[in-house]
Design a protein around this motif. Structure first.
Motif, PDB file in Angstrom:
ATOM      1  N   VAL A  21       0.869  -1.178   0.000  1.00  0.00           N
ATOM      2  CA  VAL A  21       0.000   0.000   0.000  1.00  0.00           C
ATOM      3  C   VAL A  21       0.907   1.229   0.000  1.00  0.00           C
ATOM      4  CG1 VAL A  21      -1.740   1.311   1.251  1.00  0.00           C
ATOM      5  CG2 VAL A  21      -1.859  -1.180   1.211  1.00  0.00           C
ATOM      6  N   PRO A  22       0.767   2.131  -0.957  1.00  0.00           N
ATOM      7  CA  PRO A  22       1.616   3.316  -0.985  1.00  0.00           C
ATOM      8  C   PRO A  22       1.594   4.071   0.339  1.00  0.00           C
ATOM      9  CG  PRO A  22       0.342   3.155  -3.010  1.00  0.00           C
ATOM     10  CD  PRO A  22      -0.189   2.100  -2.075  1.00  0.00           C
ATOM     11  N   ALA A  23       2.757   4.542   0.752  1.00  0.00           N
ATOM     12  CA  ALA A  23       2.882   5.207   2.052  1.00  0.00           C
ATOM     13  C   ALA A  23       1.941   6.404   2.178  1.00  0.00           C
ATOM     14  CB  ALA A  23       4.330   5.642   2.272  1.00  0.00           C
ATOM     15  N   GLU A  24       1.711   7.100   1.061  1.00  0.00           N
ATOM     16  CA  GLU A  24       0.870   8.296   1.119  1.00  0.00           C
ATOM     17  C   GLU A  24      -0.600   7.979   1.373  1.00  0.00           C
ATOM     18  OE1 GLU A  24       1.510   7.357  -3.333  1.00  0.00           O
ATOM     19  OE2 GLU A  24       2.657   7.308  -1.449  1.00  0.00           O
ATOM     20  N   LEU A  25      -0.995   6.706   1.248  1.00  0.00           N
ATOM     21  CA  LEU A  25      -2.389   6.329   1.503  1.00  0.00           C
ATOM     22  C   LEU A  25      -2.618   5.848   2.935  1.00  0.00           C
ATOM     23  CD1 LEU A  25      -3.410   4.432  -1.764  1.00  0.00           C
ATOM     24  CD2 LEU A  25      -3.587   6.871  -1.218  1.00  0.00           C
ATOM     25  N   LEU A  26      -1.546   5.661   3.692  1.00  0.00           N
ATOM     26  CA  LEU A  26      -1.673   5.186   5.063  1.00  0.00           C
ATOM     27  C   LEU A  26      -2.084   6.332   5.986  1.00  0.00           C
ATOM     28  CD1 LEU A  26       1.498   2.914   5.275  1.00  0.00           C
ATOM     29  CD2 LEU A  26      -0.862   2.231   4.799  1.00  0.00           C
ATOM     30  N   GLY A  27      -2.873   6.003   6.995  1.00  0.00           N
ATOM     31  CA  GLY A  27      -3.305   7.005   7.947  1.00  0.00           C
ATOM     32  C   GLY A  27      -4.416   7.901   7.452  1.00  0.00           C
ATOM     33  N   ARG A  28      -5.080   7.500   6.373  1.00  0.00           N
ATOM     34  CA  ARG A  28      -6.197   8.260   5.813  1.00  0.00           C
ATOM     35  C   ARG A  28      -7.272   7.270   5.384  1.00  0.00           C
ATOM     36  NH1 ARG A  28      -5.250  10.146  -0.332  1.00  0.00           N
ATOM     37  NH2 ARG A  28      -7.504   9.812  -0.243  1.00  0.00           N
ATOM     38  N   PRO A  29      -8.482   7.743   5.051  1.00  0.00           N
ATOM     39  CA  PRO A  29      -9.529   6.811   4.619  1.00  0.00           C
ATOM     40  C   PRO A  29      -9.066   5.938   3.457  1.00  0.00           C
ATOM     41  CG  PRO A  29     -10.472   8.960   5.046  1.00  0.00           C
ATOM     42  CD  PRO A  29      -8.977   9.132   5.155  1.00  0.00           C
ATOM     43  N   LEU A  30      -9.275   4.629   3.592  1.00  0.00           N
ATOM     44  CA  LEU A  30      -8.807   3.688   2.577  1.00  0.00           C
ATOM     45  C   LEU A  30      -9.690   2.443   2.582  1.00  0.00           C
ATOM     46  CD1 LEU A  30      -6.593   2.848   0.490  1.00  0.00           C
ATOM     47  CD2 LEU A  30      -5.344   1.846   2.417  1.00  0.00           C
ATOM     48  N   VAL A  31     -10.053   1.994   1.380  1.00  0.00           N
ATOM     49  CA  VAL A  31     -10.839   0.770   1.211  1.00  0.00           C
ATOM     50  C   VAL A  31      -9.989  -0.242   0.450  1.00  0.00           C
ATOM     51  CG1 VAL A  31     -12.907  -0.256   0.160  1.00  0.00           C
ATOM     52  CG2 VAL A  31     -13.028   2.015   1.212  1.00  0.00           C
ATOM     53  N   MET A  32     -10.078  -1.496   0.850  1.00  0.00           N
ATOM     54  CA  MET A  32      -9.365  -2.580   0.180  1.00  0.00           C
ATOM     55  C   MET A  32     -10.388  -3.609  -0.278  1.00  0.00           C
ATOM     56  SD  MET A  32      -6.328  -2.873   3.031  1.00  0.00           S
ATOM     57  CE  MET A  32      -5.004  -3.436   1.983  1.00  0.00           C
ATOM     58  N   ALA A  33     -10.226  -4.115  -1.491  1.00  0.00           N
ATOM     59  CA  ALA A  33     -11.186  -5.055  -2.070  1.00  0.00           C
ATOM     60  C   ALA A  33     -10.464  -6.329  -2.495  1.00  0.00           C
ATOM     61  CB  ALA A  33     -11.891  -4.430  -3.270  1.00  0.00           C
ATOM     62  N   ALA A  34     -10.913  -7.474  -1.975  1.00  0.00           N
ATOM     63  CA  ALA A  34     -10.236  -8.747  -2.248  1.00  0.00           C
ATOM     64  C   ALA A  34     -11.189  -9.777  -2.825  1.00  0.00           C
ATOM     65  CB  ALA A  34      -9.615  -9.291  -0.959  1.00  0.00           C
ATOM     66  N   ASN A  35     -10.641 -10.671  -3.662  1.00  0.00           N
ATOM     67  CA  ASN A  35     -11.437 -11.797  -4.140  1.00  0.00           C
ATOM     68  C   ASN A  35     -11.601 -12.817  -3.019  1.00  0.00           C
ATOM     69  OD1 ASN A  35      -8.566 -12.365  -4.510  1.00  0.00           O
ATOM     70  ND2 ASN A  35      -9.165 -14.199  -5.639  1.00  0.00           N
ATOM     71  N   HIS A  36     -12.675 -13.597  -3.095  1.00  0.00           N
ATOM     72  CA  HIS A  36     -13.035 -14.537  -2.027  1.00  0.00           C
ATOM     73  C   HIS A  36     -12.968 -15.954  -2.572  1.00  0.00           C
ATOM     74  CE1 HIS A  36     -14.418 -15.687   1.783  1.00  0.00           C
ATOM     75  NE2 HIS A  36     -15.637 -15.189   1.809  1.00  0.00           N
ATOM     76  N   ILE A  37     -11.999 -16.751  -2.075  1.00  0.00           N
ATOM     77  CA  ILE A  37     -11.773 -18.070  -2.658  1.00  0.00           C
ATOM     78  C   ILE A  37     -11.944 -19.221  -1.671  1.00  0.00           C
ATOM     79  CG2 ILE A  37     -10.269 -17.212  -4.485  1.00  0.00           C
ATOM     80  CD1 ILE A  37      -7.872 -18.107  -2.780  1.00  0.00           C
TER      81      ILE A  37
END
Length: 246
Positions: A21-37
């Motif tokens: 995750v890019p450092a500039e995105l840490l500590g701020r609103p962030l959503v992560m989307a993953a496939n479900h296997i």
């Protein structure tokens, strides 16, 4: 919870993590989307996130959060509940948006809402919930692709009503302990949603398509030697849908 998770995943198989995750995105609103296997993949994702230095909250199905021991631990860890197909999903959406806006902890969501039933285990069509959460919270989205966790524990049964229903879980888990499957997780580049907004008709669908395509494209790289069907066959997993993203 993380300590237990790291131990269990290391005991069952070998984890390989790529991307970050890019450092500039840490500590701020962030959503992560993953496939479900598979039923084990949330544990794999937790350990993968720990390895890159983050500890997201998961948005998980109520059934998993109600499971003995594991459900208690997940709930105590602050993960959010969503009941697929129920009226409370609206309330869950509002809670998720507020959670993303007010926290410096990323929210990890499965866009498909369930383990994929595509024969090749490619991502299902999924729902626009993740896209709508990200747009409403004005948060970037990191696509996560994973492969291998389906080998740890079988899909199993719709419900567990007695000891016989536990057999596919136990036998597949013991088999995994002997085989030690390789778990692969890739954190992709942020999905560009800068031209989309929560208030514009059709933008949630457009955002959803971009997110799912990014997850699928990165998954194709992880499973180059399994482009069609998984080499590992789970006879208990339903295969009654087709992926539109492949």
């Amino acid at each position: 919870m993380l300590e237990i998770d790291r131990y269990v995943v290391s005991m069952v198989g070998n984890l390989e993590v790529t991307g970050t995750v890019p450092a500039e995105l840490l500590g701020r609103p962030l959503v992560m989307a993953a496939n479900h296997i598979g039923t084990f993949d949330a544990l794999v994702l937790m350990k993968a996130c720990w390895e890159i230095g983050i500890a997201p909250r998961f948005m998980l199905a109520g059934g998993l959060l109600d499971a003995p021991v594991l459900g208690w631990a997940l709930t105590r860890s602050g993960h959010l509940r969503v009941e697929r197909g129920k009226a409370t999903v609206i309330e869950s959406f509002a809670t998720a948006v507020e959670s993303v806006k007010s926290s410096d902890t990323p929210l990890l969501v499965y866009p498909e809402g369930r383990i994929s039933r595509d024969p090749g285990l490619w991502p299902e069509r999924g729902k626009t919930g993740v896209a709508r959460i990200a747009l409403a919270a004005n948060a970037p989205v990191i696509p996560i692709s994973q492969w291998g966790a389906h080998e740890a524990i079988h899909w199993g049964n719709e419900s567990v009503n007695g000891l016989p229903d536990l057999k596919p879980y136990v036998t597949s888990f013991l088999s995994a302990l002997r085989r030690r499957p390789r778990f692969k997780v890739h954190f992709g580049s942020p999905v560009d949603l800068s031209d989309l907004s929560a208030g514009k008709a059709g933008d949630a669908v457009r955002a959803h398509k971009r997110i799912m395509q990014a997850v699928t494209d990165n998954l194709a790289t992880l499973r180059r030697d399994e482009p069609d069907l998984p080499k590992y066959h789970d006879p208990t997993r339903p295969t009654d849908t087709r992926s539109p993203w492949r």
